[in-house]
Design an enzyme around this catalytic site. Structure first.
Site, short mmCIF file in Angstrom:
data_model
loop_
_atom_site.label_atom_id
_atom_site.label_comp_id
_atom_site.label_asym_id
_atom_site.label_seq_id
_atom_site.Cartn_x
_atom_site.Cartn_y
_atom_site.Cartn_z
N TYR A 166 139.01 -61.28 11.93
CA TYR A 166 138.46 -60.04 12.33
C TYR A 166 139.44 -58.94 11.57
CZ TYR A 166 136.79 -56.02 14.67
OH TYR A 166 135.98 -54.70 14.96
N ASP A 215 146.79 -58.93 7.04
CA ASP A 215 146.09 -57.92 8.02
C ASP A 215 147.04 -58.29 9.11
OD1 ASP A 215 145.16 -56.75 10.01
OD2 ASP A 215 143.22 -57.39 9.86
N LYS A 271 147.45 -51.06 16.39
CA LYS A 271 147.56 -51.73 17.46
C LYS A 271 149.21 -51.04 17.90
CE LYS A 271 143.99 -54.86 18.07
NZ LYS A 271 143.18 -55.60 17.07
C1 LIG Z 1 142.00 -55.17 15.95
C2 LIG Z 1 141.92 -55.56 14.71
C3 LIG Z 1 141.67 -54.88 13.72
C4 LIG Z 1 141.00 -53.59 13.99
O1 LIG Z 1 141.72 -52.74 14.40
P1 LIG Z 1 141.06 -51.33 15.21
O2 LIG Z 1 141.91 -50.44 15.50
O3 LIG Z 1 140.09 -52.03 16.37
O4 LIG Z 1 139.95 -51.00 14.33
C5 LIG Z 1 141.76 -55.35 12.39
N1 LIG Z 1 142.56 -56.39 12.09
C6 LIG Z 1 142.93 -57.10 13.17
C7 LIG Z 1 143.90 -58.43 12.98
C8 LIG Z 1 142.91 -56.83 14.54
O5 LIG Z 1 143.14 -57.63 15.33
#
Ligand SMILES: *Cc1c(COP(=O)(O)O)cnc(C)c1O
Length: 429
Positions: free
Chosen positions: A145, A240, A268
């Protein structure tokens, strides 16, 4: 049963005004069933709902609360800076300090741009990679994601997997066609796609340790192999690190795994619970970003002073006390051993995946190494386990397709309670 009557009332009321009653889908408990808990406050490792039930928290706001909730230095800093005004729409020194601090902690970041979410960070990184390479396609992995930007909503993890959404309405076929996918840990598939689309792929984006299909570890050679493919075909390799950044170590997965990315995205932990994301990388690539280059990217609240002071304060603590990571990893290993023990005694099939302070349980007979194996697990059993744990005062992510996140405010007493809660919960399944 815990009394959750006020949460029930609030959930009914929320659904009158908010789609599904929540502002982010996984919060709704839809896949595990039942009523989502409405939270009033939290301190350290403990959440308190509106009915005054107390829970040991293994979500940590999906990562940011790595040192626990209402962490005093962060709360104080926010209070101090809020009095100066909450936003200017003009540069501040704080943004420079934040960028410098991040560069001092993380490898391969010459230039970094702040945004307001992980989604924004990832969608911007993709635009930069496309602008830099002049290519259109990207490659992502099933079950990973990267936020909810259109390009990423193809075989995505997290809520998209939790709710089993096969094709997201509203994402055009044209956009989807530019997103290639293959299974996580399947290096041969990456090789084949890269060969079939030679000179067309702008970027390969990956969660270096996946956390959006439960916790899934990269197998030895997987990321190294992608690195090599990217080098050979001029593809931008994007880590990511929205989950792993500042969580696995100061320098995130790049440092922990010893692999260099070309672009890195954060979210995060970086904002200590305020809406913050960032993307950065090598100067050669990042200099295409406006106003230095023509790849446009902007944000009215990017680098917001309250968000910056919160993140800066938390990251400074992490930088100045590197032993925090050791403590956190040791606690997670302790929890893992305890859970392993009760699950062994229970006698039904299970898999625990664990890396640093990320951990998850899949009720699976086979190793869980990609989305297909995560999806093949007994996820109805996970839902029962989730609810039983909640009754025992342990708040896990409400989906088997999410990693648990430990925070360093957890005491060994909390961990022992969690292990005992698991023993009782499993006995009742
Ligand atoms: C949570 C998450 C996102 C998205 O971040 P948001 O602040 O919710 O938009 C993107 N990449 C990873 C790996 C994530 O866990």
């Amino acid at each position: 049963m815990n009394n959750i009557s006020i949460s029930k009332q609030l959930f009914a009321r929320a659904q009158e005004s908010i789609p599904g009653g929540v502002n982010s889908p996984v919060r709704a408990f839809k896949s595990v069933g039942g009523t989502p808990l409405f939270i009033r406050r939290a301190k350290g490792a403990h959440l308190f709902d509106v009915d005054d039930n107390q829970y040991i928290d293994y979500i940590a706001s999906w990562g940011p609360m790595i040192l626990g909730h209402a962490y005093e230095p962060v709360v104080k800093a926010i209070q101090e800076y809020a009095a100066y005004s909450t936003s200017y729409g003009a540069p501040t020194e704080l943004e420079i300090k934040m960028a410098e601090l991040i560069r001092s902690m993380v490898p391969n970041v010459d230039l970094i741009r702040m945004v307001s979410s992980g989604t924004e960070a990832c969608m911007s990184a993709i635009r930069v990679a496309r602008g830099y390479t002049g290519r259109n396609k990207i490659l992502k992995f099933e079950g990973c994601y990267h936020g909810h930007a259109d390009s990423f909503l193809v075989k995505a993890g997290s809520g998209v997997a939790t709710f089993n959404i096969q094709a997201v309405p509203g994402v055009t076929a044209g956009v989807s066609a530019d997103t290639l996918t293959c299974a996580y840990n399947d290096l041969d598939a990456v090789k084949q796609l890269a060969a079939a689309h030679k000179g067309e792929i702008a970027a390969i984006i990956v969660e270096p340790v996946a956390g959006n299909m439960g916790c899934i570890l990269p197998q030895p050679g997987f990321l190294e192999g992608i690195r090599q493919i990217c080098d050979e075909d001029g593809i931008v390799f994007i880590f990511d690190e929205v989950m792993t950044g500042f969580r696995l170590s100061q320098g995130g997965a790049q440092q922990t795994l010893g692999i260099n990315a070309d672009l890195v995205t954060y979210g995060k932990v970086i904002g200590a619970g305020m809406p913050v994301g960032a993307f950065g990388g090598k100067k050669e690539i990042m200099q295409v970003v406006a106003p230095l280059g023509n790849v446009y990217q902007a944000g009215t609240l990017s680098g917001n002073p309250i968000a910056m002071i919160a993140g800066y304060t938390l990251l400074s603590e992490l930088r100045n006390n590197p032993s925090l990571y050791h403590e956190l990893d040791t606690k997670t290993a302790y929890l893992k051993d305890g859970l392993q023990n009760v699950l062994d005694n229970w006698g039904q099939p299970f898999v625990i995946n664990h890396f640093g302070s990320m951990i998850s349980i899949h009720f699976s007979e086979k190793p869980v190494t990609d989305f297909a194996s995560a999806a093949a697990a007994n996820n109805a059993r996970f839902s029962s386990f989730f609810h039983a744990m909640l009754q025992h005062g342990v708040y896990l992510p409400p989906s088997a397709f999410e990693s648990w996140f430990l925070n360093n405010a957890l005491s060994y007493e909390d961990l022992d309670k969690t292990i005992e809660a698991a023993r009782q919960s499993l006995a009742g399944l």
